[in-house]
Design a protein around this motif. Structure first.
Motif, short mmCIF file in Angstrom:
data_model
loop_
_atom_site.label_atom_id
_atom_site.label_comp_id
_atom_site.label_asym_id
_atom_site.label_seq_id
_atom_site.Cartn_x
_atom_site.Cartn_y
_atom_site.Cartn_z
N ASP A 1 0.86 -1.20 0.04
CA ASP A 1 0.08 -0.04 0.09
C ASP A 1 0.91 1.16 -0.09
O ASP A 1 0.57 2.21 -0.91
N HIS B 1 1.29 4.02 -2.43
CA HIS B 1 1.03 5.82 -2.47
C HIS B 1 2.27 6.39 -3.15
O HIS B 1 1.99 7.44 -3.79
N HIS C 1 -5.19 3.14 -7.17
CA HIS C 1 -6.20 3.29 -6.03
C HIS C 1 -7.56 3.40 -6.61
O HIS C 1 -8.45 2.78 -6.26
N HIS D 1 -6.92 -4.17 0.99
CA HIS D 1 -6.29 -3.09 0.03
C HIS D 1 -4.96 -3.18 -0.70
O HIS D 1 -4.76 -2.96 -1.83
N LEU E 1 -3.70 -3.77 -4.82
CA LEU E 1 -2.86 -2.92 -5.14
C LEU E 1 -1.36 -3.65 -5.90
O LEU E 1 -1.44 -3.29 -6.97
ZN ZN Z 1 -3.63 2.99 -0.39
#
Ligand code: ZN
Ligand code: NZQ
Length: 387
Positions: free
Chosen positions: A193, A197, A266, A280, A284
């Motif tokens: 994650d 980002h 995202h 999540h 990703l």
């Molecule tokens: Zn995220």
């Protein structure tokens, strides 16, 4: 470089046993506290008892059972109700990003007379919110240092990133020791994650040497330290560095002055989690290499070259597309090496709803304006390649 107007008002209190400052911090904000937490990990690690001990004398109402991919109904609605019934003055969120995201939506809903979904869906702009203090127990989202929360509404398959400058936590406590117990799969998902980002900010039209260096170092730090955390979950230094890199992830500090990328992975992953309730970070990791392959072109190849050479040490003398392809493979290999299931089928997603999800993303996430624009067909192709 693009213009910007930037402020992160959150106070970070970082380090071993930092929560001893909790009473002093809370006293200055309010006596009536909504304590929010998830399915029980904070009890297992002794943090619940510690918080109760530190806050003896405060009036504490509890909202427990907040799930990963936090739900509007019941968690946000129950939290808002509790805040209104008990005239809550401050929310104390103890747990991972899901607990904190849910707490942010509650904070805004508590100060609004209508249906809180009006705020989350941006129909109405919040005019006020309760203050939030958090103790974050999982390194991943960066929610502890940003003003966003991601809320799922099961009946409409919505998973919305709700942002409002009123929702920055007032204070975030980060004690890396409380992340020692994060299971391996969640440690790896948190890394994926946070890496994503950074990538969502790295892969854009206009960047600076400064930001590129900051982000490349962030990616390398995450990759090295996550491996150390997996090998030895109680490696304080590795947990600490991982935690801080994650904290920087979503509040814009990595990319001040960069142009926007549109956060395409995202946008796509939110549909996967909304329809299938998957983790999540795993979603990703699965789609990122396929997104990369899909958008690789004359226009985008330069960024992949920089990424490949500076993050993975690929030979800069090779042909640009060869470097880019090696970089994409290295990204896939890294996620696989930390134990992430690398196909949608492995996390329970099959072909059946791909077109429906692609339509949902195309309608709601604005990815036709991304750095590498994505149509509904592009999104469906990326999902299919990820199966
Ligand atoms: Zn995220
Ligand atoms: O519910 P409990 O019992 O607390 O268990 C949790 C949960 O099962 C467990 N856990 C947390 N800390 C632990 C622990 N287990 C043992 N020891 C600990 N110290 O881990 C599980 C996952 O927790 P969760 O909070 O769901 O994980 P994470 O922090 O990765 O949050 C994921 C959510 O954040 C959203 C995601 O979409 C997802 O809904 N995001 C929020 C962002 C933001 N606010 O800026 C940005 C991100 O892009 C992300 O979308």
């Amino acid at each position: 470089m693009q213009n910007f107007d930037y402020m992160t008002p959150t106070r970070l209190i970082f380090g071993e046993d930092c929560i001893r400052k909790l009473p002093e911090v809370m006293r200055a904000i309010g006596k009536k506290v909504l304590l929010t937490y998830g399915g029980g990990s904070i009890k297992k690690i002794g943090l619940y008892d510690k918080v109760k001990e530190l806050l003896a004398g405060f009036e504490i109402i509890e909202l427990s059972g907040i799930q990963p991919n936090p739900k509007y109904d019941p968690s946000v609605l129950d939290g808002v109700k509790l805040c209104k019934e008990h005239d809550i003055e401050v929310i104390l969120s103890v747990g991972g990003g899901s607990v904190l995201d849910c707490s942010k939506a509650i904070a805004a809903g508590a100060k609004y007379d209508g249906d809180p979904w009006d705020l989350i869906s941006y129909k109405v702009k919040a005019q006020a919110a309760l203050p939030i203090v958090d103790i974050i127990t999982l390194a991943a989202t960066g929610s502890e240092y940003d003003c966003g929360g991601v809320i799922s509404r099961t009946e409409t398959n919505d998973k919305i990133g709700y942002m409002d400058e009123l929702l920055y936590p007032v204070v975030s406590f980060l004690d890396p020791k409380y992340t020692f117990t994060v299971p391996k799969n969640q440690t790896a998902a948190g890394c994926a994650d946070a890496m994503n980002h950074i990538m969502e900010q790295y892969f854009c039209e206009d960047s600076t040497l400064l930001n590129d260096g900051f982000m490349e170092a962030g990616l390398k730090s995450l990759m090295i330290n996550t491996k150390k955390c997996l090998e030895n979950p109680e490696d304080y230094t590795a947990r600490a560095e991982m935690m801080l890199v994650c904290t920087y992830g979503c509040n814009g500090i990595y990319s001040l002055g960069n142009s926007h990328s549109g956060w395409p992975c995202h946008g796509m992953e939110h549909a996967l989690s909304a329809y299938y309730d998957i983790t999540h970070g795993e979603g990703l990791a699965i789609i990122t290499p396929h997104w990369m392959k899909h958008i690789l072109s004359d226009k985008t190849v330069g960024r992949f070259v920089k990424y490949g050479v500076n993050v993975f040490g690929i030979d800069s003398n090779l042909d640009s597309f060869e470097i880019a392809e090696k970089a994409i493979q290295a990204t896939y290999d890294y996620f696989k090496s930390i134990g992430i299931p690398m196909s949608l089928r492995e996390v329970g997603i099959d072909e059946s709803r791909i077109d429906e999800m692609a339509h949902h993303v195309a309608e709601n996430e604005g990815l036709d304006n991304a750095w590498a624009p994505l149509t509904e067909k592009d999104i469906a192709d990326i999902f299919r390649a990820s199966l």
